[in-house]
Design a protein around this motif. Structure first.
Motif, PDB file in Angstrom:
ATOM      1  N   ILE A   1      50.561  48.935  43.105  1.00  0.00           N
ATOM      2  CA  ILE A   1      49.899  47.923  42.278  1.00  0.00           C
ATOM      3  C   ILE A   1      49.809  48.361  40.812  1.00  0.00           C
ATOM      4  O   ILE A   1      49.923  47.544  39.907  1.00  0.00           O
ATOM      5  CB  ILE A   1      48.472  47.615  42.832  1.00  0.00           C
ATOM      6  CG1 ILE A   1      47.735  46.577  41.969  1.00  0.00           C
ATOM      7  CG2 ILE A   1      47.582  48.833  42.900  1.00  0.00           C
ATOM      8  CD1 ILE A   1      47.601  45.275  42.593  1.00  0.00           C
TER       9      ILE A   1
ATOM     10  N   ARG B   1      52.781  47.482  38.840  1.00  0.00           N
ATOM     11  CA  ARG B   1      52.853  46.041  38.569  1.00  0.00           C
ATOM     12  C   ARG B   1      51.923  45.624  37.422  1.00  0.00           C
ATOM     13  O   ARG B   1      52.105  44.581  36.820  1.00  0.00           O
ATOM     14  CB  ARG B   1      52.467  45.228  39.826  1.00  0.00           C
ATOM     15  CG  ARG B   1      53.418  45.396  40.988  1.00  0.00           C
ATOM     16  CD  ARG B   1      53.471  44.125  41.853  1.00  0.00           C
ATOM     17  NE  ARG B   1      52.187  43.584  42.238  1.00  0.00           N
ATOM     18  CZ  ARG B   1      51.442  44.034  43.253  1.00  0.00           C
ATOM     19  NH1 ARG B   1      51.849  45.068  43.976  1.00  0.00           N
ATOM     20  NH2 ARG B   1      50.287  43.466  43.540  1.00  0.00           N
TER      21      ARG B   1
ATOM     22  N   GLU C   1      51.508  38.965  31.604  1.00  0.00           N
ATOM     23  CA  GLU C   1      51.868  38.090  32.736  1.00  0.00           C
ATOM     24  C   GLU C   1      51.330  38.600  34.072  1.00  0.00           C
ATOM     25  O   GLU C   1      51.133  37.833  35.013  1.00  0.00           O
ATOM     26  CB  GLU C   1      53.390  37.877  32.794  1.00  0.00           C
ATOM     27  CG  GLU C   1      53.966  37.135  31.578  1.00  0.00           C
ATOM     28  CD  GLU C   1      53.262  35.821  31.276  1.00  0.00           C
ATOM     29  OE1 GLU C   1      52.917  35.098  32.222  1.00  0.00           O
ATOM     30  OE2 GLU C   1      53.042  35.533  30.072  1.00  0.00           O
ATOM     31  N   CYS C   2      51.112  39.939  34.161  1.00  0.00           N
ATOM     32  CA  CYS C   2      50.595  40.494  35.416  1.00  0.00           C
ATOM     33  C   CYS C   2      49.292  39.804  35.837  1.00  0.00           C
ATOM     34  O   CYS C   2      48.997  39.689  37.026  1.00  0.00           O
ATOM     35  CB  CYS C   2      50.390  42.004  35.301  1.00  0.00           C
ATOM     36  SG  CYS C   2      49.383  42.511  33.907  1.00  0.00           S
TER      37      CYS C   2
ATOM     38  N   LYS D   1      48.553  36.827  35.936  1.00  0.00           N
ATOM     39  CA  LYS D   1      48.757  35.604  36.720  1.00  0.00           C
ATOM     40  C   LYS D   1      48.221  35.778  38.127  1.00  0.00           C
ATOM     41  O   LYS D   1      47.668  34.857  38.723  1.00  0.00           O
ATOM     42  CB  LYS D   1      50.254  35.327  36.845  1.00  0.00           C
ATOM     43  CG  LYS D   1      50.828  34.513  35.747  1.00  0.00           C
ATOM     44  CD  LYS D   1      52.291  34.248  36.052  1.00  0.00           C
ATOM     45  CE  LYS D   1      52.791  33.129  35.174  1.00  0.00           C
ATOM     46  NZ  LYS D   1      54.213  32.957  35.246  1.00  0.00           N
ATOM     47  N   GLU D   2      48.439  36.980  38.646  1.00  0.00           N
ATOM     48  CA  GLU D   2      48.017  37.279  40.019  1.00  0.00           C
ATOM     49  C   GLU D   2      46.503  37.058  40.192  1.00  0.00           C
ATOM     50  O   GLU D   2      46.038  36.683  41.261  1.00  0.00           O
ATOM     51  CB  GLU D   2      48.384  38.737  40.309  1.00  0.00           C
ATOM     52  CG  GLU D   2      48.178  39.149  41.725  1.00  0.00           C
ATOM     53  CD  GLU D   2      48.647  40.582  41.991  1.00  0.00           C
ATOM     54  OE1 GLU D   2      49.706  41.004  41.476  1.00  0.00           O
ATOM     55  OE2 GLU D   2      47.924  41.283  42.721  1.00  0.00           O
TER      56      GLU D   2
ATOM     57  N   ASP E   1      45.861  33.231  40.195  1.00  0.00           N
ATOM     58  CA  ASP E   1      46.412  32.563  41.377  1.00  0.00           C
ATOM     59  C   ASP E   1      45.472  32.613  42.577  1.00  0.00           C
ATOM     60  O   ASP E   1      45.730  31.980  43.595  1.00  0.00           O
ATOM     61  CB  ASP E   1      47.781  33.162  41.730  1.00  0.00           C
ATOM     62  CG  ASP E   1      48.878  32.602  40.828  1.00  0.00           C
ATOM     63  OD1 ASP E   1      48.664  31.505  40.260  1.00  0.00           O
ATOM     64  OD2 ASP E   1      49.925  33.258  40.682  1.00  0.00           O
ATOM     65  N   LEU E   2      44.383  33.341  42.463  1.00  0.00           N
ATOM     66  CA  LEU E   2      43.385  33.317  43.541  1.00  0.00           C
ATOM     67  C   LEU E   2      42.522  32.059  43.462  1.00  0.00           C
ATOM     68  O   LEU E   2      41.714  31.801  44.348  1.00  0.00           O
ATOM     69  CB  LEU E   2      42.468  34.549  43.458  1.00  0.00           C
ATOM     70  CG  LEU E   2      43.117  35.904  43.760  1.00  0.00           C
ATOM     71  CD1 LEU E   2      42.103  37.023  43.542  1.00  0.00           C
ATOM     72  CD2 LEU E   2      43.635  35.948  45.194  1.00  0.00           C
TER      73      LEU E   2
ATOM     74  N   THR F   1      49.809  32.223  29.384  1.00  0.00           N
ATOM     75  CA  THR F   1      48.905  33.169  30.044  1.00  0.00           C
ATOM     76  C   THR F   1      47.914  33.744  29.037  1.00  0.00           C
ATOM     77  O   THR F   1      46.719  33.803  29.307  1.00  0.00           O
ATOM     78  CB  THR F   1      49.705  34.301  30.720  1.00  0.00           C
ATOM     79  OG1 THR F   1      50.639  33.693  31.614  1.00  0.00           O
ATOM     80  CG2 THR F   1      48.798  35.235  31.495  1.00  0.00           C
TER      81      THR F   1
ATOM     82  N   TRP G   1      39.179  38.306  41.538  1.00  0.00           N
ATOM     83  CA  TRP G   1      40.145  39.364  41.893  1.00  0.00           C
ATOM     84  C   TRP G   1      39.415  40.687  42.148  1.00  0.00           C
ATOM     85  O   TRP G   1      39.673  41.379  43.136  1.00  0.00           O
ATOM     86  CB  TRP G   1      41.182  39.522  40.771  1.00  0.00           C
ATOM     87  CG  TRP G   1      42.376  40.343  41.178  1.00  0.00           C
ATOM     88  CD1 TRP G   1      43.561  39.871  41.644  1.00  0.00           C
ATOM     89  CD2 TRP G   1      42.475  41.781  41.165  1.00  0.00           C
ATOM     90  NE1 TRP G   1      44.404  40.927  41.922  1.00  0.00           N
ATOM     91  CE2 TRP G   1      43.775  42.106  41.649  1.00  0.00           C
ATOM     92  CE3 TRP G   1      41.626  42.813  40.810  1.00  0.00           C
ATOM     93  CZ2 TRP G   1      44.224  43.417  41.776  1.00  0.00           C
ATOM     94  CZ3 TRP G   1      42.059  44.127  40.945  1.00  0.00           C
ATOM     95  CH2 TRP G   1      43.349  44.420  41.415  1.00  0.00           C
TER      96      TRP G   1
END
Ligand code: 6R9
Length: 685
Positions: free
Chosen positions: A50, A53, A61-62, A64-65, A68-69, A79, A317
């Motif tokens: 992780i 990433r 952009e990371c 985004k994750e 997205d929750l 972003t 998150w």
């Protein structure tokens, strides 16, 4: 931002005469503890990949994750917008509603699941278990009331001065449903402190409760609303309506009378709104969700403004991966919702994940130090979150209590202050029974969510250290000259964050220049730059990074004292002391305390010719309580003949702090009045 708006030398004082970091307790590096295999087997995050990433070259952009929750009405286009540093804008173009994400979206699969367990202080009163469906109904009805009875709409501000009851998250979520910006003031703050926040946020509506239980007393809370409204008016802010929840619906528990035409008992008004539904308002991601006032280096508290999209993404998150919350968990964070910890990690994060979140009334050690473990056993709490101050108090009052109860935590958190390794080990062995993974989370009101912490399914724990930065956060430690310390140097400096992150506050309400000055001016590389790399965020804490990459936080470097995990501005306390007519000078210093971490000692000098007296000292103390609240009550008020001063007349708080902490004040011969030091030392014995 032009150069003249960012005076490099006019930063707010960020090197206090004496800082917490300077009187931090230093402890040696500790051994590691490993999370258990059963914990790792069920953890939400176990892949150390992780971090790659979330490396800086994957920024922004990371993130985004994170977003997205959440459920979005409209997905964002950008972003991160950095066109106006340091006013970062996340998920621009997105449309979202925080209440929808914390309530409505769970109804399909979790409507009969408990959203909020409310545990009253009197143990003979049954806890209430509010399902997601019930929460949905109550939030809708109250949102209808706010909209139609109060005329509130998106962007309006409302001040809440509420204790720890289920109605507090209901009120916050009802505001969020309408896009109304809530500003919750800690219930322990005085009516006057509430008034400052009402006035600054320009709230026309104040929402409160008649009374609440604390340490065996049913406290009248409504009286504070009267003071708040009166004082706010003197600051030019008219409050049209005061809405009053009743601690016991249908019964008035406060002796303070209602003001005709201004005060309304919510349960009476709600009758008209039974069964009503309010569509969640589709808000821009960048619109504010709430204000949270916190203490800074000047007298005035500042309203940290948090966004809807970025903030909610960040707390969701981090709740999932650092708190390791699964929907089936029963999660109890003991903080007060009046602080950022409660906003992020009692209300928004856990509810966005459809967990069951505990809201409890009272204090951890009343009626005895077994209460938290009884609650945990009764409700089946498996994730527990509290502060070092609470842990120290529970350890002092009931070191063997936890072992008497059949509770089992898989995960525990500590937050708010540095935790001593000895205290950490008791937490681990006695409270966690050696089974629970512990995270020591370092963050702030401004940062919205965690910055440094171990990831519980990946890292080993090290008592006394918060751990590495969480994925996506890239700290840097600077020395006072602005030189970057090598990573893992083991040297103390000022910790900053290199990159923006979605949970970061957007600005200080109505004071963007102060936002820039206080958090970005000191280490900004180029005020003209539009590149986020030139704008490190100054947290205001001293910190050390060890060779293993773990950060240890040493305490504040500015004029803020962290008392029992609560941030108090020394200037706020000093201003309150100066309201006593006899006082001409006041200086507050932090003193190490075995339970509360730090407590304030307040030194005052009187007008010439006045004799010191206990009566004056008592009035000074009372003034602090009435201006701020009981949490700011000084440990001691010491009336001194004169303050130790430099030749230019500046009060040397460093000398006073040394005296209060029984440390060597160093060379005082260059003071204008060195002879006073001995006299003060005698008085402060
Ligand atoms: C979340 C919260 C922030 C200040 C912060 C620091 C101290 C917070 C800590 C910690 C050592 C930790 N602090 N967490 N110190 N270890 N794990 O507490 O917000 O009330 O704004 O206080 O608290 O000094 O700067 P807030």
């Amino acid at each position: 931002m032009s150069k003249d708006k960012l005076p490099r030398h006019a930063t707010e004082r960020q090197t206090a005469d004496i800082s917490e970091a300077q009187i931090a307790v230093h402890w040696p590096e500790e051994d590691y503890f490993s999370p258990s295999n059963p914990f790792i087997a069920q953890a939400n995050l176990t892949d150390a990949g992780i971090f790659a990433r979330f490396a800086l070259d994957k920024f922004p952009e990371c993130f985004k994750e994170f977003a997205d929750l959440l459920d979005w009405y409209k997905y964002w286009e950008t972003t991160l917008d950095t066109s106006n540093p340091p006013f970062w804008r996340w998920f621009v173009g997105g449309k979202i509603n925080a209440c929808y994400n914390c309530v409505d979206r769970h109804l399909a699969t979790h409507k009969n699941k408990t959203a909020i367990h409310f545990v009253p202080e009197p143990e003979d009163e049954a806890p209430q278990h509010l399902t997601y469906q019930e929460l949905f109904v109550r939030v809708n009805e109250f949102a209808a009331l706010l909209r139609d009875f109060c005329g509130l709409k998106a962007g309006d501000r409302v001040t809440l001065h509420m204790p720890m009851v289920a109605e507090l998250p209901i009120t916050m979520l009802a505001c969020a449903r309408l896009g109304v910006i809530h500003s919750q003031v800690f219930s322990g703050f005085s009516g006057k402190a509430c008034a400052d926040r009402v006035a600054d946020s320009e709230s026309r509506v104040l929402i409160t409760m008649d009374a609440y239980h604390r340490a065996g007393n049913l406290l009248d809370h409504k009286e504070k609303a009267d003071t708040a409204v009166m004082e706010a008016a003197s600051h030019g802010q008219q409050v049209d309506k005061v809405l009053i929840w009743q601690r016991y619906p249908g019964k008035n528990s406060s002796p303070t009378k209602l003001v005709e035409g201004r005060d309304f008992v919510i349960n009476d008004v709600l009758r008209k709104f039974r069964g009503q539904r309010v569509e969640p308002v589709q808000m821009p991601a960048e619109a504010p969700l709430f204000l949270m006032y916190t203490s800074g280096t000047t007298g005035r508290p500042k309203g940290c403004q948090h966004s809807i999209g970025g903030y909610l993404a960040y707390v969701t998150w981090t709740s999932k991966f650092i708190q390791d919350i699964h929907p089936e968990d029963v999660y109890w964070c003991m903080a007060d919702i009046g602080w950022i910890t409660g906003h992020s990690y009692i209300v928004y994060g856990p509810l966005a994940l459809a967990a069951s979140s505990v809201v409890y009334e009272g204090v951890p050690t009343h009626p005895d130090a077994g209460r938290p473990w009884r609650i945990a056993e009764d409700l089946g709490v498996n994730i527990f979150h509290t502060s070092p101050t609470a842990i120290r108090a529970l350890r002092r009052d009931g070191p063997d209590e936890p072992l008497k109860y059949n509770h089992h935590f898989k995960h525990m958190t500590t937050v708010g202050e540095p935790i001593e390794p000895e205290v950490w080990k008791w937490y681990y062995k006695a409270v966690g029974k050696g089974e629970a993974a512990i995270v020591d989370t370092w963050w702030q009101t401004e940062t919205g969510g965690f910055l440094c912490s171990t990831v519980p399914g990946i890292h080993k724990m090290k008592p006394g250290s918060a751990g590495p930065a969480i994925p996506g956060i890239h700290p840097v430690i600077y020395d006072d000259e602005g030189k970057e310390l090598a990573s893992g140097s083991g040297k103390a400096g000022n910790i900053c964050i290199r990159n923006p992150w979605p949970g970061g506050f957007q600005t200080i309400w109505k004071d963007p220049e102060r936002y820039v000055r206080q958090y970005y001016a000191r280490y900004c590389k180029d005020p003209e730059s539009k590149d986020w790399r030139d704008w490190p965020y100054l947290a205001g804490d001293g910190a050390v990074q060890a060779a293993d990459g773990y950060y240890r936080i040493l305490g504040r470097i500015d004029d803020v004292i962290n008392v029992a995990g609560h941030r108090l501005g020394t200037k706020e306390i000093e201003s309150a002391a100066l309201l006593v007519p006899e006082v001409v000078e006041a200086a507050v210093v932090p003193v190490a305390d075995p339970v509360k971490g730090k407590v304030p000692d307040l030194y005052v000098a009187l007008k010439p010719g006045l004799a010191p007296s206990e009566e004056i000292a008592n009035r000074v103390s009372a003034s602090v309580v009435s201006e701020i609240g009981a949490i700011a009550r000084p440990r001691r008020v010491i009336v001194v003949p004169d303050m130790p001063k430099t030749r230019s007349g500046k009060i040397m708080r460093r000398v006073l702090a040394a005296i209060s902490n029984h440390l060597d004040p160093g060379d005082v011969s260059t003071l204008a009045n060195p002879e006073v030091v001995e006299k003060i030392r005698e008085l402060a014995k």
